[in-house]
Design a protein around this motif. Structure first.
Motif, PDB file in Angstrom:
ATOM      1  N   GLY A  48       0.824  -1.206   0.000  1.00 17.70           N
ATOM      2  CA  GLY A  48       0.000   0.000   0.000  1.00 17.70           C
ATOM      3  C   GLY A  48       0.853   1.248   0.000  1.00 17.70           C
ATOM      4  O   GLY A  48       2.085   1.185  -0.016  1.00 17.70           O
ATOM      5  N   TYR A  74      -4.410   7.340   2.240  1.00 17.35           N
ATOM      6  CA  TYR A  74      -3.752   6.038   2.077  1.00 17.35           C
ATOM      7  C   TYR A  74      -4.600   5.078   1.261  1.00 17.35           C
ATOM      8  O   TYR A  74      -5.808   5.239   1.144  1.00 17.35           O
ATOM      9  CB  TYR A  74      -3.425   5.416   3.439  1.00 17.35           C
ATOM     10  N   ILE A 125      -4.594   0.663   0.428  1.00 11.93           N
ATOM     11  CA  ILE A 125      -4.050  -0.692   0.558  1.00 11.93           C
ATOM     12  C   ILE A 125      -4.563  -1.483  -0.643  1.00 11.93           C
ATOM     13  O   ILE A 125      -5.758  -1.418  -0.968  1.00 11.93           O
ATOM     14  CB  ILE A 125      -4.505  -1.369   1.875  1.00 11.93           C
ATOM     15  N   ARG A 153      -6.042  -6.234   1.916  1.00 16.40           N
ATOM     16  CA  ARG A 153      -6.982  -5.619   2.849  1.00 16.40           C
ATOM     17  C   ARG A 153      -7.459  -6.618   3.903  1.00 16.40           C
ATOM     18  O   ARG A 153      -7.361  -7.810   3.733  1.00 16.40           O
ATOM     19  CB  ARG A 153      -8.177  -5.049   2.084  1.00 16.40           C
ATOM     20  N   ALA A 179      -3.440  -1.379   6.915  1.00 17.47           N
ATOM     21  CA  ALA A 179      -3.755   0.058   6.904  1.00 17.47           C
ATOM     22  C   ALA A 179      -3.539   0.663   8.290  1.00 17.47           C
ATOM     23  O   ALA A 179      -2.964   1.744   8.418  1.00 17.47           O
ATOM     24  CB  ALA A 179      -5.184   0.294   6.425  1.00 17.47           C
ATOM     25  N   SER A 195     -12.024   2.211   6.722  1.00 18.01           N
ATOM     26  CA  SER A 195     -11.118   3.338   6.891  1.00 18.01           C
ATOM     27  C   SER A 195     -11.419   4.086   8.192  1.00 18.01           C
ATOM     28  O   SER A 195     -10.498   4.510   8.901  1.00 18.01           O
ATOM     29  CB  SER A 195     -11.218   4.290   5.697  1.00 18.01           C
TER      30      SER A 195
END
Length: 180
Positions: A90, A111, A113, A118, A123, A153
């Motif tokens: 990432g 950001y 990934i 994931r 992250a 996120s």
């Protein structure tokens, strides 16, 4: 063991595989206004060439310098990549200041990934590693935004100490302490 590094041409092969994953989920289309989307649209056709990719890497590094003109409406940015050996996982962008555009929607830090990496904690790890870098750039706290419907996120930001300030249009805005 994954680590945050400056962009490096040694991950060229896995970077291309990651870009293919991003494109498969629709990133890089002409209407994709994200930083990653615009870069795929603008540079993606050049990346398979190792020489062009090395120039792209050099550009990514140079964007941290005040003398390098930033993208319209943006600020100088320190770009870093999360890698495990030669495997690109990432990327994270630390914007050195907030412009009006970044204050509303982009924040100090953005950001991505790659899809196949994931839901593995990368992250959260990447953001955690970037916070001291942000502090070293004089950013404290850091503004980080995410889409209202991006639960993953939001959790990454909250796991790193993010405190929700508000929602502006389709973006949630969090302030995250960067102090060590």
């Amino acid at each position: 063991m994954p680590e945050l590094i400056n962009p490096d041409p040694r991950v060229h092969r896995s970077f291309l595989v990651a870009v293919a994953e991003f494109k498969a989920e629709g990133r890089g289309q002409a209407d994709d206004r994200t930083m990653l989307g615009e870069e795929i649209h603008r540079f993606g056709r050049l990346w398979p060439d190792p020489v062009a990719f090395a120039r792209y890497v050099a550009r990514q590094r140079a964007m941290a310098f005040e003398k390098t003109p930033p993208r319209e409406g943006f600020a100088p940015v320190t770009n870093m990549w999360l890698v495990d050996g030669d495997e690109f996982l990432g990327r994270i962008a630390i914007r050195h200041s907030l412009t009006p555009i970044l204050l509303e929607a982009g924040g100090h830090i953005g950001y991505d990934i790659r899809p196949s990496a994931r839901r593995k904690g990368y992250a959260t790890q990447m953001l955690r590693a970037a916070l001291p870098v942000s502090f070293g750039l004089g950013i404290d706290p850091a503004l980080i935004t995410c889409d209202v419907d991006n639960i993953a996120s939001r959790r990454v930001i909250e796991r790193n100490g993010g405190v929700l300030e508000d929602q502006r249009k389709e973006k949630l805005r969090f302030w995250v302490p960067t102090t060590p």
